[in-house]
Design a protein around this motif. Structure first.
Motif, PDB file in Angstrom:
ATOM      1  N   MET A   2     -40.071  38.786 -16.123  1.00  0.00           N
ATOM      2  CA  MET A   2     -39.019  37.536 -15.798  1.00  0.00           C
ATOM      3  C   MET A   2     -39.563  36.576 -16.400  1.00  0.00           C
ATOM      4  O   MET A   2     -38.570  35.803 -17.168  1.00  0.00           O
ATOM      5  N   ILE A   3     -40.813  35.879 -16.519  1.00  0.00           N
ATOM      6  CA  ILE A   3     -41.241  34.894 -17.505  1.00  0.00           C
ATOM      7  C   ILE A   3     -41.049  35.177 -18.883  1.00  0.00           C
ATOM      8  O   ILE A   3     -40.766  34.182 -19.497  1.00  0.00           O
ATOM      9  N   PHE A   4     -41.242  36.367 -19.337  1.00  0.00           N
ATOM     10  CA  PHE A   4     -41.158  36.755 -20.629  1.00  0.00           C
ATOM     11  C   PHE A   4     -39.546  36.317 -21.010  1.00  0.00           C
ATOM     12  O   PHE A   4     -39.242  35.685 -22.177  1.00  0.00           O
ATOM     13  N   SER A   5     -38.747  36.979 -20.241  1.00  0.00           N
ATOM     14  CA  SER A   5     -37.156  36.763 -20.492  1.00  0.00           C
ATOM     15  C   SER A   5     -36.745  35.366 -20.725  1.00  0.00           C
ATOM     16  O   SER A   5     -35.918  34.895 -21.144  1.00  0.00           O
ATOM     17  N   VAL A   6     -37.344  34.406 -19.658  1.00  0.00           N
ATOM     18  CA  VAL A   6     -37.096  33.214 -19.581  1.00  0.00           C
ATOM     19  C   VAL A   6     -37.412  32.393 -20.758  1.00  0.00           C
ATOM     20  O   VAL A   6     -36.562  31.599 -21.459  1.00  0.00           O
ATOM     21  N   LEU A   7     -38.730  32.882 -21.162  1.00  0.00           N
ATOM     22  CA  LEU A   7     -39.263  32.137 -22.547  1.00  0.00           C
ATOM     23  C   LEU A   7     -38.473  32.622 -23.706  1.00  0.00           C
ATOM     24  O   LEU A   7     -38.394  31.788 -24.605  1.00  0.00           O
ATOM     25  N   ILE A  65     -29.932  39.291 -21.626  1.00  0.00           N
ATOM     26  CA  ILE A  65     -29.545  40.525 -20.840  1.00  0.00           C
ATOM     27  C   ILE A  65     -30.519  41.001 -20.323  1.00  0.00           C
ATOM     28  O   ILE A  65     -30.466  41.933 -19.125  1.00  0.00           O
ATOM     29  N   PHE A  66     -32.001  40.930 -20.553  1.00  0.00           N
ATOM     30  CA  PHE A  66     -32.982  41.362 -19.612  1.00  0.00           C
ATOM     31  C   PHE A  66     -32.976  40.691 -18.143  1.00  0.00           C
ATOM     32  O   PHE A  66     -33.131  41.264 -17.005  1.00  0.00           O
ATOM     33  N   LEU A  67     -32.444  39.330 -18.108  1.00  0.00           N
ATOM     34  CA  LEU A  67     -32.397  38.503 -16.772  1.00  0.00           C
ATOM     35  C   LEU A  67     -31.129  39.206 -16.019  1.00  0.00           C
ATOM     36  O   LEU A  67     -31.623  39.178 -14.996  1.00  0.00           O
ATOM     37  N   VAL A  68     -30.036  39.329 -16.796  1.00  0.00           N
ATOM     38  CA  VAL A  68     -29.073  40.156 -16.217  1.00  0.00           C
ATOM     39  C   VAL A  68     -29.281  41.430 -15.523  1.00  0.00           C
ATOM     40  O   VAL A  68     -29.169  41.820 -14.372  1.00  0.00           O
ATOM     41  N   SER A  69     -29.897  42.255 -16.422  1.00  0.00           N
ATOM     42  CA  SER A  69     -29.654  43.730 -16.157  1.00  0.00           C
ATOM     43  C   SER A  69     -31.257  44.120 -15.593  1.00  0.00           C
ATOM     44  O   SER A  69     -31.168  44.959 -14.581  1.00  0.00           O
ATOM     45  N   GLY A  70     -32.357  43.292 -15.845  1.00  0.00           N
ATOM     46  CA  GLY A  70     -33.602  43.852 -15.417  1.00  0.00           C
ATOM     47  C   GLY A  70     -33.988  45.174 -15.862  1.00  0.00           C
ATOM     48  O   GLY A  70     -35.091  45.589 -15.492  1.00  0.00           O
ATOM     49  N   SER A  71     -33.628  45.712 -16.822  1.00  0.00           N
ATOM     50  CA  SER A  71     -34.039  46.863 -17.603  1.00  0.00           C
ATOM     51  C   SER A  71     -34.480  46.649 -18.894  1.00  0.00           C
ATOM     52  O   SER A  71     -33.593  46.252 -19.696  1.00  0.00           O
ATOM     53  N   LEU A  72     -35.585  47.131 -19.291  1.00  0.00           N
ATOM     54  CA  LEU A  72     -36.121  46.799 -20.610  1.00  0.00           C
ATOM     55  C   LEU A  72     -35.410  47.755 -21.512  1.00  0.00           C
ATOM     56  O   LEU A  72     -35.180  47.273 -22.874  1.00  0.00           O
ATOM     57  N   GLU A  73     -34.954  48.960 -21.067  1.00  0.00           N
ATOM     58  CA  GLU A  73     -34.146  50.002 -21.956  1.00  0.00           C
ATOM     59  C   GLU A  73     -33.008  49.228 -22.318  1.00  0.00           C
ATOM     60  O   GLU A  73     -32.555  49.403 -23.546  1.00  0.00           O
ATOM     61  N   ILE A  74     -31.995  48.654 -21.470  1.00  0.00           N
ATOM     62  CA  ILE A  74     -30.908  47.971 -21.659  1.00  0.00           C
ATOM     63  C   ILE A  74     -30.944  47.053 -22.580  1.00  0.00           C
ATOM     64  O   ILE A  74     -30.160  46.888 -23.609  1.00  0.00           O
ATOM     65  N   CYS A  75     -32.102  46.372 -22.530  1.00  0.00           N
ATOM     66  CA  CYS A  75     -32.373  45.084 -23.044  1.00  0.00           C
ATOM     67  C   CYS A  75     -32.596  45.468 -24.714  1.00  0.00           C
ATOM     68  O   CYS A  75     -32.095  44.951 -25.657  1.00  0.00           O
ATOM     69  N   LEU A  76     -33.679  46.571 -25.071  1.00  0.00           N
ATOM     70  CA  LEU A  76     -34.130  47.018 -26.163  1.00  0.00           C
ATOM     71  C   LEU A  76     -32.592  47.487 -26.930  1.00  0.00           C
ATOM     72  O   LEU A  76     -32.366  47.545 -28.262  1.00  0.00           O
ATOM     73  N   LEU A  77     -31.757  48.330 -26.391  1.00  0.00           N
ATOM     74  CA  LEU A  77     -30.689  49.049 -26.754  1.00  0.00           C
ATOM     75  C   LEU A  77     -29.798  48.009 -27.098  1.00  0.00           C
ATOM     76  O   LEU A  77     -29.197  48.217 -28.308  1.00  0.00           O
ATOM     77  N   SER A  78     -29.419  47.051 -26.259  1.00  0.00           N
ATOM     78  CA  SER A  78     -28.543  45.716 -26.773  1.00  0.00           C
ATOM     79  C   SER A  78     -29.036  45.207 -27.964  1.00  0.00           C
ATOM     80  O   SER A  78     -28.393  44.610 -28.802  1.00  0.00           O
ATOM     81  N   PHE A  79     -30.408  44.793 -28.087  1.00  0.00           N
ATOM     82  CA  PHE A  79     -31.049  44.045 -29.110  1.00  0.00           C
ATOM     83  C   PHE A  79     -30.891  44.888 -30.373  1.00  0.00           C
ATOM     84  O   PHE A  79     -30.234  44.265 -31.434  1.00  0.00           O
ATOM     85  N   VAL A  80     -31.073  46.425 -30.296  1.00  0.00           N
ATOM     86  CA  VAL A  80     -30.767  46.981 -31.614  1.00  0.00           C
ATOM     87  C   VAL A  80     -29.292  47.061 -32.094  1.00  0.00           C
ATOM     88  O   VAL A  80     -29.061  46.877 -33.150  1.00  0.00           O
ATOM     89  N   ALA A  81     -28.452  47.096 -30.914  1.00  0.00           N
ATOM     90  CA  ALA A  81     -27.146  47.429 -31.218  1.00  0.00           C
ATOM     91  C   ALA A  81     -26.548  46.131 -31.940  1.00  0.00           C
ATOM     92  O   ALA A  81     -25.286  46.227 -32.608  1.00  0.00           O
ATOM     93  N   THR A  82     -26.949  45.037 -31.722  1.00  0.00           N
ATOM     94  CA  THR A  82     -26.645  43.821 -32.274  1.00  0.00           C
ATOM     95  C   THR A  82     -27.384  43.526 -33.369  1.00  0.00           C
ATOM     96  O   THR A  82     -26.729  42.856 -34.376  1.00  0.00           O
ATOM     97  N   ALA A  83     -28.779  43.786 -33.435  1.00  0.00           N
ATOM     98  CA  ALA A  83     -29.452  43.507 -34.525  1.00  0.00           C
ATOM     99  C   ALA A  83     -29.174  44.228 -35.938  1.00  0.00           C
ATOM    100  O   ALA A  83     -28.874  43.622 -37.077  1.00  0.00           O
TER     101      ALA A  83
END
Length: 135
Positions: A2-7, A65-83
């Motif tokens: 959570m701290i990492f995502s806020v940062l 995305i990580f703050l909302v979903s709480g899932s690292l997998e969804i966060c990484l997938l979304s990151f790659v899908a937009t990057a």
């Protein structure tokens, strides 16, 4: 995490704000299509990589995305899908337009400054000097 995502959210916003500030003050313009920079900006975050706006936004959105979903997998997938689309847009649409607008000055900048990852190409020390000291 959570701290990492806020940062990540705050760092992404800071990077975007810093990049827009550089465009406004040193480029006499903005990232908006109707008010583009009149001068090539190679200082601040632009000395470290060519498109800090994209990188800042990607970091910001990954944090959200990580703050909302709480899932690292969804966060990484979304990151790659937009990057990936952001990379191709910058590479094949923005960069040719910048080369046309700024000519050899942009070609030199492109040769010396990495596109996405700082310090991996030719001139990391020169890039740091430009980051901290204005020409």
């Amino acid at each position: 995490m959570m701290i990492f995502s806020v940062l990540a959210v705050f760092y992404g916003l800071f990077l975007v704000a810093f990049a827009v500030r550089e465009l406004w003050i040193y480029g006499y313009g903005s990232p908006a299509v109707h008010a583009p920079p009149q001068k090539l900006v190679t200082t601040g975050p632009y000395a470290l990589f060519r498109n800090p706006l994209v990188i800042g936004n990607l970091i910001y959105y990954a944090g959200i995305i990580f703050l909302v979903s709480g899932s690292l997998e969804i966060c990484l997938l979304s990151f790659v899908a937009t990057a990936i689309p952001a990379y191709f847009y910058h590479k094949y649409i923005e960069e040719p337009e910048l080369e046309k607008t700024f000519g050899d000055e942009y070609a030199d900048y492109k040769r010396d400054v990495p596109g996405l990852i700082p310090f991996v190409e030719r001139k990391p020390i020169q890039n740091l000097k430009q980051y901290f000291f204005r020409k």
